[in-house]
Design an enzyme around this catalytic site. Structure first.
Site: not given
Ligand code: AP5
Ligand code: MG
Ligand code: ZN
Length: 214
Positions: A13, A88, A125, A158, A169
């Site tokens: 994402k 979410r 990552r 992270r 997660r």
């Molecule tokens: P990346 O693009 O970083 O993936 P992502 O989908 O953004 O993954 P996240 O871990 O950020 O999602 P998340 O939903 O768990 O975390 P968030 O920060 O929202 O790609 C991942 C890796 O793959 C990278 O290394 C990249 O280089 C590689 N890659 C990408 N595309 C590729 C491809 N096509 N081929 C090969 N490699 C590739 O949330 C974190 C925490 O915040 C949550 O756990 C929660 O505690 C809190 N939080 C956030 N939002 C909320 C909410 N709305 N409600 C409640 N809690 C929340």
């Molecule tokens: Mg992300």
């Protein structure tokens, strides 16, 4: 144009949001990035968020909804926005619909990726400690090991990208977030894209969904 990016942790994402923002000039709003920034700033809220996030749990709906509804009222959202990591839970999805008066999202771009692939992506990552650019040790490595190509900052992992937390997660995603797939399918705005293949290939598919409408 207002978009939602939906998908498991590590489905890409954030990576795709950066590229979509550059191409379509649509503002990238990531609740995860907002919370990580708050944690760095140190406050009572920071401690609370850190505790939740490092365990891979969800921040309470009320708090998230309050922060997002304030963010969406800012002027820079008028040109269009792209939500990454929100909603979410079903409660967050319903609250968003209320905030936007029921319409206002053009598409929910759902990036589908298997759990095996998610684990590989998250465990490799790395992020720049200064500018937060994302890398992957195998799939998207920097030119120099552990150094950001853009600003020379050092890379870190992270806290929630450790294997046992990744598993938790994923469980939370399946229980709390995956129901949003059907929710948006029923409202007719869900568009599913395969997260397999390299970053450019996934990006091409997302662009073709968007270009179909505009
Ligand atoms: P990346 O693009 O970083 O993936 P992502 O989908 O953004 O993954 P996240 O871990 O950020 O999602 P998340 O939903 O768990 O975390 P968030 O920060 O929202 O790609 C991942 C890796 O793959 C990278 O290394 C990249 O280089 C590689 N890659 C990408 N595309 C590729 C491809 N096509 N081929 C090969 N490699 C590739 O949330 C974190 C925490 O915040 C949550 O756990 C929660 O505690 C809190 N939080 C956030 N939002 C909320 C909410 N709305 N409600 C409640 N809690 C929340
Ligand atoms: Mg992300
Ligand atoms: Zn950097």
């Amino acid at each position: 144009m207002n978009l939602i990016l939906l998908g498991a942790p590590g489905s890409g994402k954030g990576t795709q949001a950066k590229k979509l923002q550059a191409k379509y000039k649509v503002l990238h709003i990531s609740t995860g990035d907002m919370f990580r920034k708050t944690v760095e700033e140190k406050s009572a809220l920071a401690e609370k968020l850190k505790n939740i996030m490092e365990k891979g749990k969800l921040v309470p709906d009320e708090l998230v909804i309050d922060i997002v509804s304030k963010r969406l009222k800012a002027d820079d959202c008028r040109q269009g926005f792209m939500l990454d990591g929100f909603p979410r839970t079903l409660a967050q999805g319903r609250a968003l619909s209320g905030i936007l008066n029921g319409n206002g999202i053009d598409f929910v771009l759902y990036i589908e990726l298997s759990e095996n692939e998610v684990v590989k992506r998250l465990s490799g990552r790395r992020l720049c400690s200064a500018c937060k650019t994302g890398y992957h040790v195998v799939f998207q490595p920097p030119g120099k090991e552990n150094i950001c190509d853009k600003c020379g900052g050092s890379l870190f992992q992270r806290d929630d990208d450790k294997e046992d937390i990744i598993k938790h997660r994923l469980k939370v995603y399946n229980e709390e977030t995956a129901p949003l797939i059907d929710y948006y399918l029923e409202s007719g705005i869900l568009r599913k894209v395969s997260g397999n293949g390299n970053i450019d290939k996934v990006f091409e598919q997302l662009c073709s969904v968007i270009n179909d409408k505009h």
